[in-house]
Write an enzyme that holds these catalytic residues in place. Structure first.
Site, PDB file in Angstrom:
ATOM      1  N   GLU A   1       0.873  -1.175   0.000  1.00 24.02           N
ATOM      2  CA  GLU A   1       0.000   0.000   0.000  1.00 24.02           C
ATOM      3  C   GLU A   1       0.900   1.211   0.000  1.00 24.02           C
ATOM      4  OE1 GLU A   1      -1.703   2.622   2.573  1.00 24.02           O
ATOM      5  OE2 GLU A   1      -3.659   1.656   2.560  1.00 24.02           O
TER       6      GLU A   1
ATOM      7  N   CYS B   1      -2.396   8.625   3.593  1.00 23.44           N
ATOM      8  CA  CYS B   1      -2.366   8.232   2.182  1.00 23.44           C
ATOM      9  C   CYS B   1      -3.729   8.379   1.521  1.00 23.44           C
ATOM     10  CB  CYS B   1      -1.894   6.783   2.054  1.00 23.44           C
ATOM     11  SG  CYS B   1      -0.194   6.512   2.566  1.00 23.44           S
TER      12      CYS B   1
END
Length: 458
Positions: free
Chosen positions: A229, A263
């Site tokens: 990720e 993020c």
């Protein structure tokens, strides 16, 4: 001897300095993980769940103590730190409850008398984690892996060694079987040793695109599966038929959670021209009212940036964008005083090619772009090498239809983009691959073993 140093971003004072693991200590940690795996893999889901439920209960009972470690090491406001500890506990509880169903064998008809796929543990799994959500990302990694019967070695970011020790300490405090979850306090270059160790069977990485590329390359050379990720430049599309007040409320919150160091925060706010000015006004009103200050104070809504180099890079992105023609509606100036604070900033007139658009902004900086219509907004949203998450503000039916055309691993319609233990999350393109959480996440690090039982039919 080398050390890992944690610095309080509110003051710049060193709060913790711990010895970095030696190569021998890294090997010994993996030895313990392998030894623990031999017993842990044979335990029942109920037995594993009992351990995770005990871990969750301990975190809920010690939320202030655990949350404060985050606040002092990376500057997360205490209100958010408490929430993160509770969310980590929820992840442990969720998988304790649902892992058995998520990993139930799949019966597949064939020419066998019986044929099915069963999901078996792989062995020790390495988690390489970042600093920005120390507890949540640790449990997003370990809760499904442990419930699947794997053991976990966590290599946390070197700037949050206290968080790493606190997380491992939770397992020790509840009497979890020794070795099923360990923190290795290693320097970043030494992660290669752990990845290449033949006992480590898989790697989960959350962090930068550069770091993920390096980890994936090493793991691939050892033929080991990875889940990545990575970064994002998440678009938030606001169309003319949106509820602008609700959109502004949620976008402002999304942009400043963890001082914007997330993020999956909304990073490029793409607004249809007929409502552009109104939304900018609503955002400016909300963002200007936010309280920036000491994260230990419950009144604080926005804390400091975690490190000075991160703040310097954020300010570069802002100043370069302004020089290229962006309008600074709020903020944009480095403050005086101690700590690495950055003002809540709102930029408008941002166009493709500007730093605040093409790069991931990791801080409390809202970037607004104008689009002539919905098709233009969609084109802007997809004009990025990333593909982590996205959001759309419009009618529900129209938003669902647009989701099919957005290149992202996660799309939210009329709500905040977030991670949820019940739902899979992850990216495409340069935002990574694989999924975490939900039923998909727990199946990333298992052996999907096909079993064919004869005699052959007919």
């Amino acid at each position: 001897m080398s050390f890992l140093t944690a610095t309080d971003p509110t003051s710049g004072a060193v709060v913790r300095r711990v010895p970095a693991a030696t190569p021998e200590q890294i090997t010994a940690t993996i030895d313990r993980a392998q030894s623990a795996f031999e017993g842990w893999r044979t335990t029942s889901f109920e037995e594993r769940g009992d351990v995770l439920r005990a871990v969750a209960a301990y975190m809920r009972e010690n939320v202030d103590k655990l949350g404060m470690v985050m606040t002092e090491e990376m500057g997360k406001p205490m209100t958010e730190s408490r929430g993160e500890v509770i969310k980590a506990a929820w992840a442990a509880e969720y998988y304790a409850e649902h892992a058995e169903a998520h990993l139930a064998p799949d019966v597949l008809e064939s020419d066998a008398t019986s044929s099915y796929v069963q999901y078996l543990p792989l062995g020790p799994v390495l988690g390489v984690l970042p600093w920005n959500a120390p507890f949540w990302l640790a449990f997003r990694f370990c809760a499904p892996a442990l419930m699947a019967g794997n053991t976990c070695v966590m290599k946390h970011d070197p700037h949050v060694p206290g968080c790493a020790e606190a997380i491992a300490g939770v397992f020790e405090a509840v009497g979890a079987p020794p070795g099923i979850f360990q923190a290795v306090l290693a320097e970043t270059p030494d992660v290669e040793q752990a990845i290449r160790d033949p006992r480590i069977q898989a790697v989960s990485f959350t962090g930068s695109e550069r770091g993920g590329s390096a980890v994936a390359s090493i793991a691939a050379s050892e033929v080991k599966p990875t889940v990545l990720e990575l970064g994002g430049s998440d678009p938030c599309i606001v169309l003319a038929d949106a509820d602008l007040v609700q959109a502004a409320d949620v976008i402002a919150l999304s942009r400043i959670i963890n001082a914007g160091q997330s993020c999956i925060a909304a990073k490029r706010i793409i607004v249809e021209r007929p409502v552009h000015d109104e939304l900018v006004e609503l955002l400016a009103e909300r963002l200007s009212a936010l309280v920036v200050g000491d994260p230990r104070d419950d009144a604080t809504q926005v804390g400091p940036i975690a490190r000075p180099d991160l703040r310097d890079n954020l300010h570069r992105q802002v100043t370069e964008s302004i020089a290229a023609g962006a309008t600074c509606v709020l903020g944009g100036e480095l403050p005086d005083g101690d700590g690495w604070f950055y003002p809540v900033t709102l930029l408008t007139d941002v166009v493709p090619g500007m730093a605040a658009c093409t790069e991931e902004t990791f801080g409390p900086v809202a970037v607004v772009m104008a689009a002539d219509d919905a098709d233009a907004a969609l084109a802007l949203a997809n004009d990025t090498p990333y593909g982590l998450a996205a959001s759309v503000w419009t009618s529900a039916a129209r938003g669902e239809a647009m989701a099919r055309h957005i290149f992202a691993g996660q799309v939210t319609v009329n709500g905040i983009v977030k991670s949820d233990p019940r739902l899979p999350s992850g990216g495409i393109r340069r935002s990574g691959y694989g999924r975490e959480l939900g039923p998909h996440g727990i199946r990333e690090f298992v052996n999907a073993q096909q079993v064919w039982v004869g005699p052959k039919k007919g």
